[in-house]
Scaffold this motif. Structure first.
Motif, PDB file in Angstrom:
ATOM      1  N   GLY A 173       0.808  -1.214   0.000  1.00  0.00           N
ATOM      2  CA  GLY A 173       0.000   0.000   0.000  1.00  0.00           C
ATOM      3  C   GLY A 173       0.833   1.251   0.000  1.00  0.00           C
ATOM      4  O   GLY A 173       0.822   2.024   0.954  1.00  0.00           O
ATOM      5  N   GLU A 174       1.594   1.480  -1.078  1.00  0.00           N
ATOM      6  CA  GLU A 174       2.435   2.662  -1.203  1.00  0.00           C
ATOM      7  C   GLU A 174       2.754   2.867  -2.678  1.00  0.00           C
ATOM      8  O   GLU A 174       2.450   2.021  -3.519  1.00  0.00           O
ATOM      9  CB  GLU A 174       3.725   2.483  -0.400  1.00  0.00           C
ATOM     10  CG  GLU A 174       4.550   1.289  -0.814  1.00  0.00           C
ATOM     11  CD  GLU A 174       5.726   1.013   0.118  1.00  0.00           C
ATOM     12  OE1 GLU A 174       6.235   1.962   0.739  1.00  0.00           O
ATOM     13  OE2 GLU A 174       6.122  -0.155   0.229  1.00  0.00           O
ATOM     14  N   ALA A 175       3.359   3.983  -2.996  1.00  0.00           N
ATOM     15  CA  ALA A 175       3.761   4.254  -4.373  1.00  0.00           C
ATOM     16  C   ALA A 175       5.007   3.453  -4.702  1.00  0.00           C
ATOM     17  O   ALA A 175       5.899   3.320  -3.868  1.00  0.00           O
ATOM     18  CB  ALA A 175       4.025   5.744  -4.563  1.00  0.00           C
ATOM     19  N   PRO A 176       5.116   2.924  -5.909  1.00  0.00           N
ATOM     20  CA  PRO A 176       6.318   2.187  -6.300  1.00  0.00           C
ATOM     21  C   PRO A 176       7.468   3.142  -6.602  1.00  0.00           C
ATOM     22  O   PRO A 176       7.257   4.337  -6.815  1.00  0.00           O
ATOM     23  CB  PRO A 176       5.874   1.442  -7.558  1.00  0.00           C
ATOM     24  CG  PRO A 176       4.872   2.371  -8.181  1.00  0.00           C
ATOM     25  CD  PRO A 176       4.127   2.980  -7.007  1.00  0.00           C
ATOM     26  N   SER A 177       8.669   2.602  -6.661  1.00  0.00           N
ATOM     27  CA  SER A 177       9.834   3.421  -6.993  1.00  0.00           C
ATOM     28  C   SER A 177      10.255   3.268  -8.449  1.00  0.00           C
ATOM     29  O   SER A 177      10.932   4.142  -8.986  1.00  0.00           O
ATOM     30  CB  SER A 177      11.016   3.057  -6.087  1.00  0.00           C
ATOM     31  OG  SER A 177      11.379   1.696  -6.256  1.00  0.00           O
ATOM     32  N   ASN A 178       9.847   2.168  -9.091  1.00  0.00           N
ATOM     33  CA  ASN A 178      10.244   1.941 -10.475  1.00  0.00           C
ATOM     34  C   ASN A 178       9.271   2.622 -11.435  1.00  0.00           C
ATOM     35  O   ASN A 178       8.057   2.493 -11.295  1.00  0.00           O
ATOM     36  CB  ASN A 178      10.318   0.447 -10.782  1.00  0.00           C
ATOM     37  CG  ASN A 178      10.961   0.160 -12.130  1.00  0.00           C
ATOM     38  OD1 ASN A 178      10.399   0.465 -13.182  1.00  0.00           O
ATOM     39  ND2 ASN A 178      12.147  -0.428 -12.110  1.00  0.00           N
ATOM     40  N   GLN A 179       9.811   3.312 -12.416  1.00  0.00           N
ATOM     41  CA  GLN A 179       8.994   4.085 -13.351  1.00  0.00           C
ATOM     42  C   GLN A 179       8.015   3.235 -14.150  1.00  0.00           C
ATOM     43  O   GLN A 179       6.985   3.734 -14.598  1.00  0.00           O
ATOM     44  CB  GLN A 179       9.913   4.837 -14.318  1.00  0.00           C
ATOM     45  CG  GLN A 179      10.857   5.820 -13.646  1.00  0.00           C
ATOM     46  CD  GLN A 179      11.867   6.414 -14.599  1.00  0.00           C
ATOM     47  OE1 GLN A 179      11.533   6.704 -15.744  1.00  0.00           O
ATOM     48  NE2 GLN A 179      13.096   6.598 -14.155  1.00  0.00           N
ATOM     49  N   LYS A 180       8.325   1.956 -14.338  1.00  0.00           N
ATOM     50  CA  LYS A 180       7.459   1.095 -15.141  1.00  0.00           C
ATOM     51  C   LYS A 180       6.602   0.152 -14.308  1.00  0.00           C
ATOM     52  O   LYS A 180       5.866  -0.674 -14.848  1.00  0.00           O
ATOM     53  CB  LYS A 180       8.305   0.283 -16.131  1.00  0.00           C
ATOM     54  CG  LYS A 180       9.027   1.138 -17.161  1.00  0.00           C
ATOM     55  CD  LYS A 180       9.790   0.278 -18.164  1.00  0.00           C
ATOM     56  CE  LYS A 180      10.472   1.149 -19.225  1.00  0.00           C
ATOM     57  NZ  LYS A 180      11.221   0.324 -20.210  1.00  0.00           N
TER      58      LYS A 180
END
Length: 398
Positions: free
Chosen positions: A332-339
């Motif tokens: 439940g958080e934003a990912p770090s990888n752009q894709k």
């Protein structure tokens, strides 16, 4: 931190009852006698053959192998790809993780910003050669080489996921809709007994962030870089707030319940808490005018890792688009990888957590371990360290 969907209920259960504890023995561990973080081992220039095993220390929900939920498993694919058998242990607080890393039993740790610099200063984690981690190139630039995951331009880990400590309020009680944190500080008496706050010394930074705007004469430029006078001001504000706090929370399931019952009407929250509220609960979240604190967790490698090659393999794997999507969506958080957003099962996940939104991310003061060497760049004063914050937090709570 997870969203309230059936396949993540085990995650909620796993964290129920975890409390944020302040451990007094964390005295000078965050700094050297000169007040600066000290170097540890050097980063490798090349990798060898995988050793066949890796031991990982992480927050619950970060290393899932299907044993908690058969449908949630990103560890098995890693093991199949690399031949590195994973053993893992979960921890409940950053202080616990800091102390467990001293045992030397773990190759890798997932550290939040209120632990990362302590680990560096204690010599428990090593610099990371990001050139040996191909998936590092896909990480959002605004998460790289930041104060909580690097020292003097040297990376000490790989960003995992990030999120904000938002302001949540009951719309049927707190009117008009708040635009400032003043509803939990200077105006908190209007909601006496029904205000909530995060239970950790790092919450002092929330008060400092508020004072940056409302008492500019204090000269606070970074809420994690407080000299003695600035810390005293933040502590005074939190002591004034204390009588109006109904509950300090660390177990966010209890925070969910408190907002649902109306025992809490305003205070610090995570997006996942708002998402987990029962349908129809009249509550909303906002980013107040002063900004927000938040977290950006970092995968770090032990300075004396028994399996350094498998440790690097894990960092590369967990930073890959698919694995990063699986882990951060479950948590439940934003990912770090752009894709990573391309691999989310929930089409709204990335929008909900503002993934990749650099402007939104710029409003977040990410948890950074307070150390004597001021992280705001000042050299004419000594800043208060985490030990001082721990002592202050005990005084605040009484």
């Amino acid at each position: 931190m997870n969203r309230h969907t059936p396949h993540r209920n085990s995650r909620l259960t796993a964290l129920t009852g975890l409390a944020i504890a302040s451990i007094a023995l964390l005295t000078a561990c965050g700094t050297t006698t000169s007040g600066s973080t000290k170097p540890t081992a050097s980063a490798p220039t090349a990798l060898g053959a995988n050793e066949g095993a890796v031991s990982i220390l992480a927050w619950p929900g970060y290393v899932e192998d299907g044993s908690n939920d058969p449908t949630v498993d990103w560890v098995s694919a890693f093991q199949d790809e690399t031949g590195c058998k994973v053993t893992s242990k979960t921890y409940g607080t950053s202080d616990e993780a800091f102390n467990l890393m001293k045992t030397g039993d773990y190759d890798v740790v997932a550290a939040s910003g209120d632990a990362s610099l302590r680990l560096v200063a204690a010599g428990d984690v090593a610099p990371v050669n990001t050139g040996l981690i191909p998936n590092y190139a896909g990480i959002y630039d605004f998460l790289k080489l930041q104060a909580w995951n690097s020292v003097d331009g040297v990376s000490y880990g790989i960003p995992h996921g990030y999120g904000a400590n938002l302001l949540m309020y009951k719309t049927d009680v707190v009117t008009p809709a708040p635009t400032s944190w003043d509803v939990v500080f200077d105006k908190s008496s209007a909601y006496k007994g029904k205000v909530t706050a995060y239970d950790s010394p790092i919450y002092i930074a929330d008060a400092a962030m508020y004072l940056m705007k409302h008492q500019p004469d204090l000269g606070i430029k970074n809420p994690y870089a407080l000299d003695e006078k600035q810390l005293a001001a933040a502590v005074d504000l939190l002591k004034q707030q204390r009588p109006n706090i109904g509950e300090y929370w660390s177990d966010y399931l209890k925070s969910v319940q408190s907002f649902e019952t109306g025992d809490t009407v305003v205070g610090t929250t995570w997006q996942v808490i708002r998402n987990s509220l029962a349908a129809g609960t009249p509550a909303e979240v906002t980013v107040p005018s002063e900004g927000v604190t938040g977290w950006s967790d970092t995968w770090m490698i032990a300075s004396k890792a028994a399996h350094p090659n498998c440790a690097y393999a894990w960092l590369n794997y967990i930073a890959s688009p698919k694995a990063n999507a699986q882990a951060t969506e479950y948590f439940g958080e934003a990912p770090s990888n752009q894709k990573a957003c391309e691999f989310m099962t929930d089409p709204n996940q990335c929008a909900t957590y503002h993934a990749g939104d650099a402007d939104y991310a710029s409003k977040i003061w990410y948890w950074t371990t307070p150390i004597a060497k001021c992280v705001d760049g000042r050299t004419d004063v000594t800043c208060t360290d985490y030990a001082a914050w721990t002592t202050a937090w005990q005084e605040i709570k009484g």
